[in-house]
Write an enzyme that holds these catalytic residues in place. Sequence first.
Site, mmCIF file in Angstrom:
data_model
loop_
_atom_site.group_PDB
_atom_site.id
_atom_site.type_symbol
_atom_site.label_atom_id
_atom_site.label_comp_id
_atom_site.label_asym_id
_atom_site.label_seq_id
_atom_site.Cartn_x
_atom_site.Cartn_y
_atom_site.Cartn_z
ATOM 1 N N HIS A 1 0.625 -1.033 0.054
ATOM 2 C CA HIS A 1 0.038 -0.120 0.126
ATOM 3 C C HIS A 1 0.714 1.241 0.083
ATOM 4 O O HIS A 1 0.835 1.943 -1.021
ATOM 5 C CB HIS A 1 -1.036 0.113 1.179
ATOM 6 N N ASP B 1 -5.015 -8.152 -3.139
ATOM 7 C CA ASP B 1 -5.457 -8.039 -1.585
ATOM 8 C C ASP B 1 -6.689 -8.768 -1.225
ATOM 9 O O ASP B 1 -6.574 -10.075 -0.970
ATOM 10 C CB ASP B 1 -5.539 -6.420 -1.466
#
Length: 448
Positions: free
Chosen positions: A266, A317
């Site tokens: 991220h 994810d």
Amino acid sequence: MPTLWFERALLPDGWVRRVRISVAGAFISAVETDVAPQPDDQRHGAALPGLCNVHSHGFQRGMAGLSERRGRPDDDFWSWRAVMYRFLDRLTPDDIAAITAQAYVEMLESGFTRVGEFHYLHNDVSGARYADPAETAGAIVAAAEASGIGLTLLPVFYAHADFGGAPPAPGQRRFISNVDGFARLVEASRAKLPADAVLGIAPHSLRAVTLDELEAIIPLAESGPIHIHASEQIREVEACLRWSSARPVELLLDHGEIDARWCLIHSTHVDERERAQLAASGAVAGLCPVTEANLGDGVFPAVEYLAAGGRIGVGTDSNILIDAASELRAIEYSQRLTRRKRALLVDDAEPSVGAKLFASAHAGGAQALGIKSGIAVDNAADLVALDLDHPAMIGAGADLLDRWIFAARPGAIDGVWRAGRKLVDHGRHIAADAIAARYRHTVAALLA
């Protein structure tokens, strides 16, 4: 073993026409260019090297769509996390294997040929360790073997609920370990891996791991990759500042030896200094833009980061929607939406947005998952074939990757080979029906 002929192929030096690829076992044994096909060759359109999915929580595919109703007025990542905790409470190792196999099939069908499984669901439903500490890691390996995808397994170390070593919450009982227990888990996981799998480690985040614990577990990675969540949420950054007077990525860069083995997942909320230092470190920023959009995380500063030489990979994810092209497209579109301009992620050497995105994610993804990749002799035969008769591809030339990423639906992928074995034929995984049937049975029982 098969010999494959392509009208064009993306080789390490760029696009080449009339390419013949010979495969011996799992590897590419020869690459010939500007040659005619032989009678027994399998003929296809355009060949790409397979992409690496740098960040997956496979079991979360089973809850896709369950959190799209407002649960409270300030619905955000943290309320989504509560839904996720409730879903995982009931999962058995067999459930994990069935759900994860379905996710891996969808990854292969979209052009991913290897996955980095950020695997943190280690304990049983009571929070106790299984007799085999790598019981659920075995479920991940089984899912990879059922689907055929390449696996980089990243066992997660998770010890705390927040910065400063806060005690874990009840909902985290299936994740929790200590340093000694994690060492046993890593070694038990290593023993389960197939020959071409890679083992790394994943300290979950600085919320879940103290700096002393981080230092203690790094040697367990040996030469493998190290992945960590960092600066996904504003609330995370604010909490880290209150605790340490530093931001999460700043803290990692100042206190750890962050180098090319690392992938910071991220890194959404980095300031200018963090962004520059991360780019200079050689580490990979693992971007998951579809999930980051779904969770309301924010937008990574990709324009400045890539301009500074930063490396990126893409991941799926939460697996809310599994599609390699969608992840690449979302990186560029997020920059356009925030800056109100177009064609942002390019440079003087590469004016094609699709080509720049693919090249960056391909190189960074391979680095992050600890492999060599590309259509070259002695590399794994991990290949993706695009159908040049697909409506989005008609007349494609140098803009072929732009067409695939920005204009084609998933049907543009005709075939996928992993380690020389054709797993996707005419756009569909060869075991899709059986794996989907097991998935449907599993999820129906969990949601009953």
